[in-house]
Design a protein around this motif. Structure first.
Motif, PDB file in Angstrom:
ATOM      1  N   GLN A  22     -49.853  -2.722 -52.890  1.00  0.00           N
ATOM      2  CA  GLN A  22     -50.695  -1.575 -52.593  1.00  0.00           C
ATOM      3  C   GLN A  22     -50.918  -0.693 -53.815  1.00  0.00           C
ATOM      4  O   GLN A  22     -52.015  -0.156 -54.015  1.00  0.00           O
ATOM      5  N   ARG A  45     -55.995   9.082 -50.954  1.00  0.00           N
ATOM      6  CA  ARG A  45     -54.681   9.287 -50.328  1.00  0.00           C
ATOM      7  C   ARG A  45     -54.380   8.240 -49.283  1.00  0.00           C
ATOM      8  O   ARG A  45     -53.211   8.000 -48.934  1.00  0.00           O
ATOM      9  N   VAL A  46     -55.408   7.579 -48.763  1.00  0.00           N
ATOM     10  CA  VAL A  46     -55.212   6.584 -47.718  1.00  0.00           C
ATOM     11  C   VAL A  46     -54.360   5.419 -48.213  1.00  0.00           C
ATOM     12  O   VAL A  46     -53.627   4.797 -47.437  1.00  0.00           O
ATOM     13  N   ALA A  48     -51.723   5.572 -49.905  1.00  0.00           N
ATOM     14  CA  ALA A  48     -50.311   5.937 -49.797  1.00  0.00           C
ATOM     15  C   ALA A  48     -49.873   6.210 -48.363  1.00  0.00           C
ATOM     16  O   ALA A  48     -48.676   6.261 -48.076  1.00  0.00           O
ATOM     17  N   THR A  49     -50.822   6.377 -47.460  1.00  0.00           N
ATOM     18  CA  THR A  49     -50.469   6.770 -46.089  1.00  0.00           C
ATOM     19  C   THR A  49     -50.659   5.658 -45.062  1.00  0.00           C
ATOM     20  O   THR A  49     -50.411   5.871 -43.879  1.00  0.00           O
ATOM     21  N   THR A  50     -51.085   4.475 -45.493  1.00  0.00           N
ATOM     22  CA  THR A  50     -51.332   3.375 -44.553  1.00  0.00           C
ATOM     23  C   THR A  50     -50.054   2.748 -44.027  1.00  0.00           C
ATOM     24  O   THR A  50     -50.065   2.063 -43.005  1.00  0.00           O
ATOM     25  N   GLY A  51     -48.945   2.945 -44.739  1.00  0.00           N
ATOM     26  CA  GLY A  51     -47.710   2.255 -44.367  1.00  0.00           C
ATOM     27  C   GLY A  51     -47.639   0.838 -44.899  1.00  0.00           C
ATOM     28  O   GLY A  51     -46.745   0.067 -44.538  1.00  0.00           O
ATOM     29  N   THR A 281     -50.997   2.777 -39.661  1.00  0.00           N
ATOM     30  CA  THR A 281     -49.925   3.675 -39.237  1.00  0.00           C
ATOM     31  C   THR A 281     -50.410   4.667 -38.188  1.00  0.00           C
ATOM     32  O   THR A 281     -49.731   4.905 -37.179  1.00  0.00           O
ATOM     33  N   LYS A 282     -51.570   5.270 -38.407  1.00  0.00           N
ATOM     34  CA  LYS A 282     -52.076   6.257 -37.456  1.00  0.00           C
ATOM     35  C   LYS A 282     -52.421   5.620 -36.117  1.00  0.00           C
ATOM     36  O   LYS A 282     -52.231   6.239 -35.057  1.00  0.00           O
ATOM     37  N   THR A 285     -49.080   5.005 -34.236  1.00  0.00           N
ATOM     38  CA  THR A 285     -48.589   6.262 -33.664  1.00  0.00           C
ATOM     39  C   THR A 285     -49.420   6.667 -32.452  1.00  0.00           C
ATOM     40  O   THR A 285     -48.876   7.125 -31.431  1.00  0.00           O
ATOM     41  N   ARG A 302     -44.849  -1.845 -37.301  1.00  0.00           N
ATOM     42  CA  ARG A 302     -44.784  -1.171 -38.606  1.00  0.00           C
ATOM     43  C   ARG A 302     -44.276  -2.114 -39.695  1.00  0.00           C
ATOM     44  O   ARG A 302     -44.734  -2.066 -40.838  1.00  0.00           O
ATOM     45  N   SER A 306     -46.444  -3.233 -42.992  1.00  0.00           N
ATOM     46  CA  SER A 306     -45.922  -2.989 -44.338  1.00  0.00           C
ATOM     47  C   SER A 306     -46.019  -4.222 -45.225  1.00  0.00           C
ATOM     48  O   SER A 306     -46.344  -4.115 -46.409  1.00  0.00           O
TER      49      SER A 306
END
Length: 352
Positions: A22, A45-46, A48-51, A281-282, A285, A302, A306
């Protein structure tokens, strides 16, 4: 008593050889987009936030740094998809202790490339499939194809008890990467998608198997064609994410699944584990909230996200494979969302 329902005799997965870390993809995207697309810094930023830690691709990362058209994308799709199809199918046959000539029907699900003749025809001789094998290629199911395809294959197996049905789903999402597509949806897709394949053998009318396909069903919401899909454009597929998927999933998936369970004469208390497509990730959740199963419950999802990213249709079968290796409970419900916009579900019973 011998069951007339279809059972999974085996389940196998496969990924292509090239690893996309990533951090490397984020650096590449910055090089390609930051000076040409004013929104990129905010959207970056996506990554780093995707998991997502890494993904797999049929092409090395440098391949994506040049403009590609339909002929090059299609050639890469056919080569990569045929190899992954053959690998996943061979693994599934080996686990089921079957030969390719024992297969009576093949269901193929893929929405990330165009192949006519379809993939199972292209690998028929390579695998050693019979010349009278039934072929059922399916296009357009997107991320929901892992569950919808399994449903098609299970119903086909149940219509011919004792026959062996091979189900294979192959998706090469990375080939849709576009240098010319400067949109939020394109950047998000660049951060999410990977390539992979999954295969399983199903048979009805016996007692062997990993799990029994107890029931299957879909729920399609009206006026939702803009949530997910492809635009067919001159340079290739263009990803459609016209509406945010996580809030839609949180508000709507739970009631839809409850409706399907009611149709199957099941209550939510009878479901021991939900096994979901790991879309991001979102999304994971949002599904935990919508299904009221508690934050962190979708741990296998998850973990798959990853290591492999969102591979579209095969992803949920990667999650199922991880869950079965950890030990499946008596009843699991497999779920995935795809273009339509549709939620596809299957209730799976572990052998007693």
């Amino acid at each position: 008593m011998t069951s007339t329902r279809a059972r999974l005799l085996s389940l196998a997965t496969a990924v292509p050889p090239h690893v996309l870390r990533q951090t490397d993809v984020a650096e590449m995207a910055s090089t390609l987009f930051s000076e040409r697309y004013g929104e990129f810094d905010r959207l970056s930023r996506v990554f780093a936030t995707t998991g997502i830690h890494k993904r797999h691709s049929v092409q090395p990362i440098d391949w994506y740094m040049q403009a590609r058209g339909w002929p090059e994308r299609t050639a890469a799709y056919l080569r990569g998809a045929e190899d992954l199809f053959a690998e996943a199918a061979t693994k599934a046959l080996d686990e089921a202790e079957l030969l390719a000539r024992d297969v009576d029907a093949v269901v193929t699900v893929s929405s990330t490339g165009i192949a006519t003749p379809s993939l199972e025809a292209r690998v028929l001789q390579r695998l050693g499939l019979r010349h009278d094998v039934m072929r059922v290629p399916v296009f357009g199911l997107g991320c929901g194809g892992g569950v919808s395809g399994l449903a098609v294959a299970s119903r086909l197996a149940e219509s011919r008890p004792g026959s062996n049905v091979l189900f294979v789903t192959v998706e090469l999402c990375t080939l849709a990467f576009r240098l010319d597509k400067l949109t939020k949806a394109s950047i998000v897709a660049t951060a999410l998608f990977g390539d992979g394949a999954a295969a399983c053998i199903l048979r009805a009318g016996g007692d062997a198997g990993v799990v029994e396909v107890e029931a299957t069903g879909d729920h399609t919401w009206p006026d939702t064609l803009d949530i997910m899909g492809w635009d067919v454009e001159e340079a290739g597929f263009g990803v459609i994410f016209a509406r945010a998927i996580p809030p839609f999933a949180e508000a709507n998936v739970g009631p839809a699944v409850l409706g399907l369970l009611e149709r199957w004469q099941l209550g939510p208390e009878q479901v021991d584990r939900f096994i979901c497509h790991a879309g991001g990730t979102k999304v994971i959740t949002a599904l935990e909230r919508s299904l009221a199963i508690g934050q962190g419950a979708l741990d296998h999802e998850r973990a798959v996200l990853s290591q492999f990213g969102n591979m579209s249709a095969p992803t949920v079968l990667f999650v199922l494979d991880r869950a079965r290796k950890a030990g499946l409970p008596p009843r699991s419900v497999l779920t995935a969302m795809g273009p339509g916009f549709t939620a596809s579900c299957a209730s799976l019973r572990s052998p007693s």
